[in-house]
Design a protein around this motif. Structure first.
Motif, short mmCIF file in Angstrom:
data_model
loop_
_atom_site.label_atom_id
_atom_site.label_comp_id
_atom_site.label_asym_id
_atom_site.label_seq_id
_atom_site.Cartn_x
_atom_site.Cartn_y
_atom_site.Cartn_z
N GLY A 38 0.79 -1.23 0.00
CA GLY A 38 0.00 0.00 0.00
C GLY A 38 0.82 1.27 0.00
O GLY A 38 0.25 2.36 0.00
N ASN A 39 2.13 1.17 -0.02
CA ASN A 39 2.98 2.36 -0.01
C ASN A 39 3.09 2.96 -1.42
O ASN A 39 3.37 2.24 -2.38
CB ASN A 39 4.38 2.02 0.49
N PRO A 40 2.87 4.28 -1.54
CA PRO A 40 3.04 4.90 -2.86
C PRO A 40 4.51 4.89 -3.28
O PRO A 40 5.41 5.03 -2.45
CB PRO A 40 2.54 6.33 -2.64
N VAL A 41 4.72 4.71 -4.57
CA VAL A 41 6.07 4.71 -5.14
C VAL A 41 6.15 5.86 -6.12
O VAL A 41 5.32 5.98 -7.04
CB VAL A 41 6.37 3.38 -5.86
N VAL A 42 7.13 6.73 -5.92
CA VAL A 42 7.28 7.93 -6.74
C VAL A 42 8.39 7.71 -7.78
O VAL A 42 9.49 7.28 -7.44
CB VAL A 42 7.61 9.15 -5.85
N LYS A 111 22.57 0.66 2.72
CA LYS A 111 23.66 1.25 1.93
C LYS A 111 23.01 2.19 0.93
O LYS A 111 22.87 3.37 1.18
CB LYS A 111 24.47 0.16 1.23
N THR A 112 22.58 1.65 -0.18
CA THR A 112 21.94 2.45 -1.21
C THR A 112 20.42 2.46 -1.05
O THR A 112 19.78 3.49 -1.23
CB THR A 112 22.28 1.90 -2.61
N ALA A 113 19.87 1.30 -0.73
CA ALA A 113 18.41 1.15 -0.68
C ALA A 113 17.99 0.52 0.64
O ALA A 113 18.76 -0.18 1.28
CB ALA A 113 17.94 0.29 -1.84
N LYS A 134 14.08 3.39 -1.75
CA LYS A 134 14.46 4.11 -0.53
C LYS A 134 13.22 4.79 0.03
O LYS A 134 12.41 5.33 -0.73
CB LYS A 134 15.53 5.14 -0.86
N ARG A 135 13.06 4.76 1.34
CA ARG A 135 11.92 5.44 1.98
C ARG A 135 12.21 6.93 2.05
O ARG A 135 13.31 7.34 2.43
CB ARG A 135 11.71 4.89 3.39
N LEU A 140 7.88 5.64 -1.23
CA LEU A 140 9.09 4.95 -1.62
C LEU A 140 9.61 5.60 -2.90
O LEU A 140 8.84 5.95 -3.79
CB LEU A 140 8.81 3.46 -1.87
N LYS A 141 10.92 5.75 -2.98
CA LYS A 141 11.56 6.37 -4.14
C LYS A 141 12.39 5.29 -4.84
O LYS A 141 13.15 4.56 -4.21
CB LYS A 141 12.46 7.51 -3.66
#
Length: 165
Positions: A38-42, A111-113, A134-135, A140-141
């Protein structure tokens, strides 16, 4: 129920950096994506640079304000740019990976993500595709998308905790 392993989506088809960028925009820009939790991803135009591993000579750091018009006007081949062709061809896999991953993991040491979405495909070579996220604030990005070896997937429990399913 075990996940259904399918053939991957069709790869993109393009002959120039402007065509590739246009297809990226059609796939992602102005679209709403949510992971199964359910988390939006941009996904913004700037993500194009990382997702295709854009380079211009030795330059790998770009701003959308400078590069976007140059990319859009490079209609014959790739001009001064180069991309990771495997990543570019497989941009079309990302929407399915976002909507229907087989697993979601959270890395113990960031580290990165912070999160990785994994999906297995019925294909030769590296059958797994990983989308690193990444949060950021309430969403989430996207960081990048890449193949993942089966051995790396098997090692995930020692490096991450499973978030889904």
């Amino acid at each position: 129920m075990p996940p259904v392993i399918t053939s991957p989506p069709a790869n993109l088809d393009f002959v120039s950096i402007s065509e590739l960028y246009e297809q990226f925009q059609n796939l992602f820009i102005g679209k709403e994506f949510y992971c199964p939790r359910g988390n939006p991803v941009v996904i913004t135009p700037h993500h194009f640079f990382h997702l295709v591993k854009l380079q211009k000579g030795m330059q790998t750091d770009f701003t959308i304000e400078v590069e976007e018009p140059l990319i859009q006007n490079t209609k014959d081949g790739f001009g001064a740019y180069s991309v990771d062709m495997n990543r570019a061809l497989r941009l079309s896999w990302i929407p399915e990976l976002l909507k229907e991953p087989h697993e979601i993991w959270e890395y113990l040491a960031v580290k990165t993500a912070e999160e990785v979405l994994i999906r297995e495909y019925d294909k030769s070579g590296s059958a797994y595709r990983a989308l690193l996220l990444k949060r950021e604030n309430e969403h989430l990005k996207v960081i990048t998308c890449m193949p993942m070896r089966g051995r790396a997937v098997l090692d995930l429990p020692s490096k991450a905790k499973k978030l889904w399913p």
